[in-house]
Motif scaffolding. Structure first.
Motif, PDB file in Angstrom:
ATOM      1  N   LEU A  37       0.953  -1.285   0.090  1.00  0.00           N
ATOM      2  CA  LEU A  37       0.063  -0.245  -0.016  1.00  0.00           C
ATOM      3  C   LEU A  37       0.893   1.278  -0.027  1.00  0.00           C
ATOM      4  O   LEU A  37       0.676   2.101  -0.841  1.00  0.00           O
ATOM      5  CB  LEU A  37      -0.926   0.075   1.230  1.00  0.00           C
ATOM      6  CG  LEU A  37      -2.067  -0.954   1.053  1.00  0.00           C
ATOM      7  CD1 LEU A  37      -2.825  -0.712   2.419  1.00  0.00           C
ATOM      8  CD2 LEU A  37      -3.112  -0.423   0.051  1.00  0.00           C
ATOM      9  N   TYR A  38       1.946   1.331   0.818  1.00  0.00           N
ATOM     10  CA  TYR A  38       2.718   2.453   0.829  1.00  0.00           C
ATOM     11  C   TYR A  38       3.634   2.434  -0.403  1.00  0.00           C
ATOM     12  O   TYR A  38       4.108   3.609  -0.867  1.00  0.00           O
ATOM     13  CB  TYR A  38       3.751   2.332   2.099  1.00  0.00           C
ATOM     14  CG  TYR A  38       3.109   3.090   3.404  1.00  0.00           C
ATOM     15  CD1 TYR A  38       2.975   4.492   3.638  1.00  0.00           C
ATOM     16  CD2 TYR A  38       2.282   2.293   4.257  1.00  0.00           C
ATOM     17  CE1 TYR A  38       2.399   4.989   4.533  1.00  0.00           C
ATOM     18  CE2 TYR A  38       1.810   2.762   5.382  1.00  0.00           C
ATOM     19  CZ  TYR A  38       1.684   4.269   5.293  1.00  0.00           C
ATOM     20  OH  TYR A  38       0.713   4.562   6.550  1.00  0.00           O
ATOM     21  N   LEU A  98      -2.576   7.709   3.994  1.00  0.00           N
ATOM     22  CA  LEU A  98      -1.669   6.958   4.698  1.00  0.00           C
ATOM     23  C   LEU A  98      -0.577   7.780   5.312  1.00  0.00           C
ATOM     24  O   LEU A  98       0.102   7.226   6.104  1.00  0.00           O
ATOM     25  CB  LEU A  98      -1.064   6.118   3.592  1.00  0.00           C
ATOM     26  CG  LEU A  98      -2.057   4.977   3.158  1.00  0.00           C
ATOM     27  CD1 LEU A  98      -1.251   4.281   2.094  1.00  0.00           C
ATOM     28  CD2 LEU A  98      -2.331   3.943   4.274  1.00  0.00           C
ATOM     29  N   SER A 126       1.167   6.776  -7.660  1.00  0.00           N
ATOM     30  CA  SER A 126      -0.255   7.021  -7.757  1.00  0.00           C
ATOM     31  C   SER A 126      -0.767   7.486  -9.207  1.00  0.00           C
ATOM     32  O   SER A 126      -1.740   6.667  -9.853  1.00  0.00           O
ATOM     33  CB  SER A 126      -0.871   8.035  -6.720  1.00  0.00           C
ATOM     34  OG  SER A 126      -0.498   7.839  -5.771  1.00  0.00           O
ATOM     35  N   TRP A 176      -9.093   9.328   1.843  1.00  0.00           N
ATOM     36  CA  TRP A 176     -10.493   8.714   1.812  1.00  0.00           C
ATOM     37  C   TRP A 176     -11.533   9.119   2.740  1.00  0.00           C
ATOM     38  O   TRP A 176     -12.925   9.001   2.363  1.00  0.00           O
ATOM     39  CB  TRP A 176      -9.829   7.282   2.324  1.00  0.00           C
ATOM     40  CG  TRP A 176      -8.984   6.532   1.624  1.00  0.00           C
ATOM     41  CD1 TRP A 176      -8.940   6.500   0.368  1.00  0.00           C
ATOM     42  CD2 TRP A 176      -7.920   5.698   2.112  1.00  0.00           C
ATOM     43  NE1 TRP A 176      -8.094   5.665  -0.305  1.00  0.00           N
ATOM     44  CE2 TRP A 176      -7.418   5.400   0.876  1.00  0.00           C
ATOM     45  CE3 TRP A 176      -7.490   5.087   3.256  1.00  0.00           C
ATOM     46  CZ2 TRP A 176      -6.276   4.162   0.671  1.00  0.00           C
ATOM     47  CZ3 TRP A 176      -6.348   4.170   3.308  1.00  0.00           C
ATOM     48  CH2 TRP A 176      -5.544   3.851   1.836  1.00  0.00           C
ATOM     49  N   VAL A 185      -6.450  -1.000   5.998  1.00  0.00           N
ATOM     50  CA  VAL A 185      -4.993  -0.284   6.857  1.00  0.00           C
ATOM     51  C   VAL A 185      -5.024  -0.395   8.073  1.00  0.00           C
ATOM     52  O   VAL A 185      -4.224  -0.878   8.910  1.00  0.00           O
ATOM     53  CB  VAL A 185      -4.884   1.081   6.308  1.00  0.00           C
ATOM     54  CG1 VAL A 185      -4.092   1.942   7.012  1.00  0.00           C
ATOM     55  CG2 VAL A 185      -4.720   1.182   4.716  1.00  0.00           C
ATOM     56  N   PRO A 214     -10.137   0.157   1.975  1.00  0.00           N
ATOM     57  CA  PRO A 214      -9.097   0.497   2.172  1.00  0.00           C
ATOM     58  C   PRO A 214      -8.657   1.217   3.682  1.00  0.00           C
ATOM     59  O   PRO A 214      -7.676   0.592   4.409  1.00  0.00           O
ATOM     60  CB  PRO A 214      -8.336   1.496   1.418  1.00  0.00           C
ATOM     61  CG  PRO A 214      -9.633   2.132   0.591  1.00  0.00           C
ATOM     62  CD  PRO A 214     -10.612   1.265   0.646  1.00  0.00           C
ATOM     63  N   ALA A 248      -4.898   7.412  -1.224  1.00  0.00           N
ATOM     64  CA  ALA A 248      -3.923   6.897  -0.300  1.00  0.00           C
ATOM     65  C   ALA A 248      -2.730   7.479   0.079  1.00  0.00           C
ATOM     66  O   ALA A 248      -2.380   7.571   1.240  1.00  0.00           O
ATOM     67  CB  ALA A 248      -3.433   5.673  -0.942  1.00  0.00           C
TER      68      ALA A 248
END
Lengths: 390, 331
Positions: A64-65, A187, A71, A342, A371, A367, A183
């Motif tokens: 994910l990171y 994140l 992106s 998000w 997460v 997500p 994200a």
């Protein structure tokens, strides 16, 4: 050890002539030796590996990171590209076979009709309109890392077609692309927030635990005060203070600072409690007698003793920051629309209509849940591993 | 023990003082105030504000005085039970909050109770069966509750209760009881409604609590006295109940104080979505409209509740754990 002579009959005086090895009892098997000689971090790694979920979780988080720098490339559209002809289009399913024949990944196009009785946009799948997904293709132009102009995407819609794998929102923007872009913010909010609270927590908790006295008393009260005010109202009040004229990026930093400022108390408490018990240890006294100054004792001898605990507890607080961001954005006080996160996306999914008619707009919660779950598992695994000498 | 209690009470006074100061500052941080917003809003609608009334209110509430003086006026009022005046509702804060306070307390306490009832057995089970599939499954379930944003869960609950069971689960009681005085029917109606917010708010707390119980118990279970007790032939269940669980409880008791703000915070978003008649939506609205006495007094009330909660948990800890009592209460 040599075997004794057979015990038949009378025992004769016997001396083994093999050389006597004093260490024979104490010697370790290679297996044991490996464990006993392993460094602290190696032991931790072995213990961490035993928590299978934590290992899986760390891999998921890495992936994910890992998407964050790419992106623009990974998302089929740009985060703010509007497709005004396809407003609130339901997700298009990806297919491989058409009429029993393999054609590779493709989607069926959608026909759009405005339902005049309830003014709802009806989309029907058109099975004749076959749109092949293109890979490593040219699509929406973007500035890669804000520097290099580019237009290559991992996948893009067919020429003249659409590709809304997770549907589109009220402005016809692709939900999947926005989730990929979101994200970035969602994140990192937690990371910046946690750095602030880590810094505050270690400094204040460390000083309080090591020096004690009036600073300890003062910081304990401060912690109690911050703790006693319910978080959401405090966020609200602080978020309301941020001028409306601030750019979305500034607001983003403001929010992370607020989240961090509210969160250091738990960490400070943990640091203080650990230091209180560790500073009485003999090795600290020994270090001090050998002339080590306070900073050296603190950072060289004490900090390594509990840094792993800190990392574990920090891992567990990141999710609360991510949730905090969604909560603030839900109330409309967090990040604001040009920014994609998000929380901002969920802010649009907060009424009954969405649940009933456009449920795919709630997908950004997936997500979020993922997460938070993975961070929690990772934190659990780290905490179990943090004290490897058990 | 008495010395410890007195010391603990003395410490509480500056804490309350500083808390009130912080709350007052935070609420006054915003560059605008209720009156300027009010006047601006009226002017935007093309109406003329009754300036004399605004001036009167401003004078009455000391807006012409420096903030420090205003702060002491507010705190002085709080001390003898005057919580100030809500500009928005044009009523004393006490009357605005009214019934909502009891409902909030009801929801919060049922939630805490629910959390404990669910989390304790699960936490104990996971700790004693570490790394088993049941452990993974149950902790995942608990974490799932933690991971789903409250407001979304409330929304989904509302929708599916309506679609599947034809239930309307908004609110805390049937509409006809809203402004009715206390009666059996009202109590029953409230009880029939209260479980839904409790379930939704409780899910998050349960996940966190399971983890705390599990972690604390695991730490105790690894200690040598447990091995000794087992070696001496004590039944595992008896060991668990008699020693590690009691020590793990310590942490749990010290947590009572801090559980309240998190329950209250979680409840606010849910209360907005489910339109509960609790204090949450009221407070958020007050903060947004800068209805400062309503927001401030109410925040102060919640903070006091927490500080008293921490006090109670400290005292309980001191009773249960002689080490704390004898060391003069350094936690």
């Amino acid at each position: 050890m040599n075997a004794l002579p057979p015990s038949s009959g009378k025992l004769v005086h016997y001396v083994s002539d093999a050389p006597f090895d004093v260490q024979s009892v104490k010697r370790l098997t290679p297996e044991q030796e490996r464990v006993y000689l392993a460094s602290q971090w190696r032991l931790m790694w072995w213990k961490f590996k035993r928590h299978r979920l934590a290992v899986v979780a760390s891999l998921v988080l890495l992936v994910l990171y890992g998407t964050i720098p790419f992106s623009e490339f990974l998302a089929p559209y740009n985060g703010s590209t509007r497709n005004t002809d396809f407003i609130r289009s339901p997700p298009q399913k990806m297919h491989l076979f058409h009429d029993g024949q393999f054609v590779g990944p493709f989607v069926y196009g959608k026909d759009y009709r405005l339902n005049m009785t309830d003014l709802k946009r009806d989309y029907t799948v058109n099975h004749a309109n076959l749109q092949r997904i293109r890979f490593f293709c040219h699509g929406d132009p973007y500035q890669f890392w804000g520097l290099v102009p580019a237009d290559v995407h991992l996948m893009c819609p067919a020429d003249g077609g659409t590709l809304f794998l997770l549907g589109s929102d009220r402005l016809g923007r692709d939900v999947l692309s926005r989730m990929v872009y979101g994200a970035r913010i969602s994140l990192t909010v937690g990371l910046i927030g946690i750095s602030i609270s880590f810094l505050l927590g270690i400094t204040i908790g460390g000083l309080a635990g090591y020096y004690g006295g009036w600073f300890d008393l003062l910081s304990q009260r401060a912690i109690e005060i911050v703790h006693s005010i319910p978080h959401i109202p405090l966020w609200l009040a602080l978020a309301a203070v941020m001028p409306v004229t601030w750019s979305p990026m500034l607001v983003y930093f403001g929010i992370t600072v607020i989240l961090g400022l509210m969160d250091w108390t738990g960490l400070a408490r943990a640091v203080r409690a650990k230091l209180l018990s560790l500073r009485e240890e003999d090795y600290v006294l020994a270090a001090r007698l050998m002339g080590a100054g306070t900073p050296r004792v603190l950072f060289r001898h004490l900090l390594p003793g509990f840094i792993s605990h800190l990392i574990a507890s920090a891992t567990i607080t990141i999710p609360s920051m991510i949730l905090g961001e969604t909560a603030l954005s839900f109330l409309g006080l967090g990040l604001r629309p040009p920014v994609i996160s998000w929380g901002v996306m969920l802010n649009e999914a907060q009424n009954m209509n969405v649940v009933a008619l456009y449920p795919w707009l709630m997908l950004p919660v997936v997500p979020v849940i993922l997460v938070i779950l993975t961070f929690n598992f990772l934190g659990d695994g780290l905490r179990d591993a943090a004290d490897p000498y058990n | 023990m008495l010395r410890y209690l007195i010391r603990r009470f003395m410490i509480m006074i500056p804490t309350l003082f500083f808390t009130s100061a912080i709350i007052f500052t935070v609420i006054n941080l915003s560059p605008t105030d209720y009156f300027s917003n009010y006047v601006a809003e009226l002017q935007a609608q093309g109406e003329k504000a009754d300036m004399s009334r605004v001036e009167f209110l401003k004078r009455e509430y000391g807006f012409d005085k420096p903030p420090v003086e205003r702060y002491f006026l507010w705190v002085g009022g709080l001390l003898h039970g005057d919580y100030g005046y809500s500009f928005e509702y044009q009523l004393p804060v006490k009357d605005v909050v009214g019934d909502r306070l009891y409902l909030t307390i009801l929801v919060s306490f049922s939630t805490i109770l629910f959390t404990w009832l669910i989390a304790f057995p699960i936490g104990i089970y996971s700790a004693t069966h570490q790394y088993s599939w049941a452990d993974y499954g149950l902790t995942t379930l608990g974490l799932l509750g933690l991971a789903i944003p409250h407001f979304l869960l409330a929304l989904l609950f509302m929708y599916f209760a309506n679609v599947w069971f034809g239930l309307s689960i908004g609110g805390l009681m049937d509409p006809q009881y809203l402004n009715a005085s206390m009666s059996w029917g009202k109590v029953r109606s409230v009880l029939a409604h209260v479980w839904i917010p409790v379930l939704i708010i409780g899910t998050a707390g349960t996940g966190a609590m399971i983890r705390t119980v599990r972690a604390n118990l695991l730490e105790e279970l690894q200690k040598q006295y447990v091995t000794t007790a087992r070696a001496k032939g004590l039944h595992p269940f008896r060991i668990l109940i008699k020693y590690p669980l009691r020590l793990a409880m310590n942490f749990f008791i010290s947590d009572i104080g801090s559980i309240l703000p998190s329950v209250v915070s979680g409840a606010e978003l849910v209360a907005i979505v489910l339109s509960l008649q609790t204090t949450g939506p009221l407070l958020i609205h007050a903060l947004q409209t800068q209805d400062m006495y309503l927001a401030g007094s109410f925040l102060m009330f919640l903070a006091t509740l927490t500080i008293v909660g921490v006090l109670i948990s400290d005292i309980a800890l001191a009773f249960l754990d002689p080490r704390i009592r004898l060391q003069g209460g350094a936690r």
